[in-house]
Design a protein around this motif. Structure first.
Motif, PDB file in Angstrom:
ATOM      1  N   ALA A  29     -46.968 -51.851  -3.044  1.00  0.00           N
ATOM      2  CA  ALA A  29     -45.918 -52.990  -3.009  1.00  0.00           C
ATOM      3  C   ALA A  29     -46.010 -53.699  -1.700  1.00  0.00           C
ATOM      4  O   ALA A  29     -45.851 -55.041  -1.712  1.00  0.00           O
ATOM      5  CB  ALA A  29     -44.821 -52.407  -3.094  1.00  0.00           C
ATOM      6  N   ASN A  32     -48.828 -56.519  -1.358  1.00  0.00           N
ATOM      7  CA  ASN A  32     -49.054 -57.133  -2.879  1.00  0.00           C
ATOM      8  C   ASN A  32     -50.013 -58.372  -2.521  1.00  0.00           C
ATOM      9  O   ASN A  32     -49.620 -59.191  -1.619  1.00  0.00           O
ATOM     10  CB  ASN A  32     -47.658 -57.706  -3.174  1.00  0.00           C
ATOM     11  CG  ASN A  32     -47.037 -56.829  -4.329  1.00  0.00           C
ATOM     12  OD1 ASN A  32     -47.705 -55.850  -4.693  1.00  0.00           O
ATOM     13  ND2 ASN A  32     -45.811 -56.870  -4.624  1.00  0.00           N
ATOM     14  N   TYR A  46     -50.645 -56.262  -7.332  1.00  0.00           N
ATOM     15  CA  TYR A  46     -49.430 -56.527  -7.405  1.00  0.00           C
ATOM     16  C   TYR A  46     -48.360 -55.414  -7.992  1.00  0.00           C
ATOM     17  O   TYR A  46     -48.395 -54.828  -9.234  1.00  0.00           O
ATOM     18  CB  TYR A  46     -49.113 -57.843  -8.311  1.00  0.00           C
ATOM     19  CG  TYR A  46     -49.726 -58.742  -7.795  1.00  0.00           C
ATOM     20  CD1 TYR A  46     -49.251 -59.597  -6.638  1.00  0.00           C
ATOM     21  CD2 TYR A  46     -51.135 -59.321  -8.100  1.00  0.00           C
ATOM     22  CE1 TYR A  46     -50.131 -60.657  -5.938  1.00  0.00           C
ATOM     23  CE2 TYR A  46     -51.931 -60.056  -7.441  1.00  0.00           C
ATOM     24  CZ  TYR A  46     -51.403 -61.013  -6.374  1.00  0.00           C
ATOM     25  OH  TYR A  46     -52.272 -62.026  -6.099  1.00  0.00           O
ATOM     26  N   ASP A  48     -44.231 -53.699  -8.402  1.00  0.00           N
ATOM     27  CA  ASP A  48     -43.050 -53.976  -8.241  1.00  0.00           C
ATOM     28  C   ASP A  48     -42.294 -52.490  -8.491  1.00  0.00           C
ATOM     29  O   ASP A  48     -42.236 -52.040  -9.689  1.00  0.00           O
ATOM     30  CB  ASP A  48     -42.342 -54.863  -9.241  1.00  0.00           C
ATOM     31  CG  ASP A  48     -40.889 -54.914  -9.277  1.00  0.00           C
ATOM     32  OD1 ASP A  48     -40.330 -54.106  -8.572  1.00  0.00           O
ATOM     33  OD2 ASP A  48     -40.079 -55.688 -10.078  1.00  0.00           O
ATOM     34  N   ASP A  49     -41.956 -51.759  -7.592  1.00  0.00           N
ATOM     35  CA  ASP A  49     -41.430 -50.359  -7.500  1.00  0.00           C
ATOM     36  C   ASP A  49     -39.821 -50.234  -7.125  1.00  0.00           C
ATOM     37  O   ASP A  49     -39.367 -49.159  -7.063  1.00  0.00           O
ATOM     38  CB  ASP A  49     -42.169 -49.519  -6.619  1.00  0.00           C
ATOM     39  CG  ASP A  49     -41.931 -49.979  -5.153  1.00  0.00           C
ATOM     40  OD1 ASP A  49     -41.455 -51.143  -4.832  1.00  0.00           O
ATOM     41  OD2 ASP A  49     -42.063 -49.343  -4.266  1.00  0.00           O
ATOM     42  N   THR A  50     -39.320 -51.475  -7.285  1.00  0.00           N
ATOM     43  CA  THR A  50     -37.786 -51.534  -7.004  1.00  0.00           C
ATOM     44  C   THR A  50     -36.895 -52.007  -7.963  1.00  0.00           C
ATOM     45  O   THR A  50     -35.743 -51.724  -8.230  1.00  0.00           O
ATOM     46  CB  THR A  50     -37.348 -52.389  -5.653  1.00  0.00           C
ATOM     47  OG1 THR A  50     -38.121 -53.590  -5.775  1.00  0.00           O
ATOM     48  CG2 THR A  50     -38.228 -51.464  -4.333  1.00  0.00           C
ATOM     49  N   SER A  51     -37.442 -53.061  -8.877  1.00  0.00           N
ATOM     50  CA  SER A  51     -36.374 -53.884  -9.796  1.00  0.00           C
ATOM     51  C   SER A  51     -36.096 -52.983 -10.908  1.00  0.00           C
ATOM     52  O   SER A  51     -35.277 -53.227 -11.525  1.00  0.00           O
ATOM     53  CB  SER A  51     -36.996 -54.963 -10.063  1.00  0.00           C
ATOM     54  OG  SER A  51     -38.168 -54.825 -10.972  1.00  0.00           O
ATOM     55  N   THR A 289     -46.654 -63.388  -8.605  1.00  0.00           N
ATOM     56  CA  THR A 289     -45.668 -62.967  -7.598  1.00  0.00           C
ATOM     57  C   THR A 289     -44.117 -62.450  -8.500  1.00  0.00           C
ATOM     58  O   THR A 289     -43.348 -61.828  -8.127  1.00  0.00           O
ATOM     59  CB  THR A 289     -44.850 -63.665  -6.550  1.00  0.00           C
ATOM     60  OG1 THR A 289     -44.583 -65.068  -7.277  1.00  0.00           O
ATOM     61  CG2 THR A 289     -46.278 -64.237  -5.810  1.00  0.00           C
ATOM     62  N   THR A 290     -44.120 -62.941  -9.720  1.00  0.00           N
ATOM     63  CA  THR A 290     -42.880 -62.713 -10.636  1.00  0.00           C
ATOM     64  C   THR A 290     -43.307 -61.929 -11.847  1.00  0.00           C
ATOM     65  O   THR A 290     -42.883 -61.783 -12.921  1.00  0.00           O
ATOM     66  CB  THR A 290     -42.203 -63.789 -10.889  1.00  0.00           C
ATOM     67  OG1 THR A 290     -43.118 -64.764 -11.637  1.00  0.00           O
ATOM     68  CG2 THR A 290     -41.662 -64.494  -9.649  1.00  0.00           C
ATOM     69  N   SER A 292     -43.554 -58.815 -12.917  1.00  0.00           N
ATOM     70  CA  SER A 292     -43.009 -57.828 -13.460  1.00  0.00           C
ATOM     71  C   SER A 292     -41.931 -58.280 -14.555  1.00  0.00           C
ATOM     72  O   SER A 292     -41.403 -57.162 -15.242  1.00  0.00           O
ATOM     73  CB  SER A 292     -42.210 -57.138 -12.165  1.00  0.00           C
ATOM     74  OG  SER A 292     -41.395 -57.779 -11.775  1.00  0.00           O
TER      75      SER A 292
END
Length: 318
Positions: A29, A32, A46, A48-51, A289-290, A292
């Motif tokens: 992450a 990225n 890419y 995403d490990d937080t949202s 970039t978006t 996820s």
């Protein structure tokens, strides 16, 4: 012939407790979109490990070093080949989405012909885990050295604590096992757990009355043809119907022999498929970039949480 995007199951396990699976995705992450040219093709990851509290969401983009592509164009009733060229920094690309349950390391990886294979994806994860393990080991050694506490015994202990590679395992239905195994360069060993205790294996043995589960591991000679072993293992599975099993293999990826693991389970051959054009059409104008929050990723999460909840939402043994 239509091309399909298929969803394959996999599991990830840390090789030791000094570096976790979460550490690997945290590293990815932080990087990225950075080009990775360690293999034949350039790839960008890419993550995403937080949202999402339950799942890591990811995208693999393979950048093709190709400017020209051909189209078959209808020209007044006759088909002709037209060559088009990409302009500027535009590139041809392939995509692979994946999701991973943070608690048990089980996930789904989308793949289609000529895109990044699940095994290749696994080899990227293994290399990052190895890098993190190396850094953690060296930092621990340097810390003791700075404190004047570094001895041969302590150094050996630190190296032992960091021993073990990331385990990336494909989930394979037992009925399709032979087809999968025959494609690998070498089959090293076969480990399986009996579905029921075999009486003649525990009879007369002091621990026999207390045995709850039994495992066996057989190791094969390196020069035996993979096709022969694949058929033999398939036949063995059909006869003994093990409770669980794992086959260790060697795959040749980008001029490198990579050890992998195949887990045998009573699961679907794959976890759904869609026509490539239908999936690709959903991605038009997608900002990587978006990624996820995209519909395709949400569909994979839904498959894990609802359709195949009994597989991907299994609780981890303490």
């Amino acid at each position: 012939m239509a091309m399909f995007v298929r969803s394959y199951g996999f599991s990830i396990e840390a090789g030791h407790d000094r570096v976790t699976v979460a550490d690997v995705f945290s590293l990815m992450a932080s990087q990225n979109g950075q080009p990775d040219t360690s293999k034949a093709n350039e790839r960008r990851f890419y993550v995403d490990d937080t949202s999402d509290a339950d799942f890591v969401r990811g995208l693999v983009v393979t950048v093709k070093d190709q400017k020209a592509f051909c189209e078959l164009v209808n020209d007044s009733g006759s088909f002709v080949i037209k060559v088009n060229n990409l302009t500027g920094d535009n590139k041809l690309m392939e995509f692979n989405f994946f999701v991973v349950n943070k608690k048990n390391g089980l996930g789904i990886y989308q793949h289609y012909h000529q895109s990044c294979t699940p095994n290749t994806f696994g080899s990227y994860l293994r290399s990052r885990y190895a890098s993190l393990s190396h850094d953690s080991r060296e930092q621990a050694i340097k810390k003791l050295e700075a404190l004047g506490q570094l001895t041969k015994k302590n150094e050996k202990r630190i190296k032992s604590e960091h021993h073990g590679a990331l385990k990336f395992t494909l989930l394979v239905h037992d009925e399709s096992l032979a087809d999968v195994l025959s494609k690998f360069q070498q089959i090293k060993n076969f480990e399986y757990e009996y579905a029921a205790i075999v009486p003649d294996k525990v009879s007369g043995v002091p621990i026999g009355p207390y045995v709850k589960r039994m495992k066996e591991k057989v190791t094969f000679q390196p020069n035996v043809d993979s096709g022969l072993l694949a058929t033999a293992i398939q036949g063995t599975v059909d006869i003994i119907k093990p409770r669980a099993g794992r086959v260790s293999v060697i795959d040749h990826i980008d001029d490198e022999d990579v050890p992998l693991s195949i887990r045998i389970a009573n699961i679907p051959e794959h976890f759904g498929e869609q026509d490539y054009d239908a999936v690709a059409s959903k991605l038009d104008e997608l900002d990587v970039t978006t990624f996820s929050t995209h519909q395709v990723v949400d569909e994979l999460i839904k498959a894990c949480k609802e359709t195949y909840k009994h597989i991907f939402m299994k609780a981890v043994k303490p």
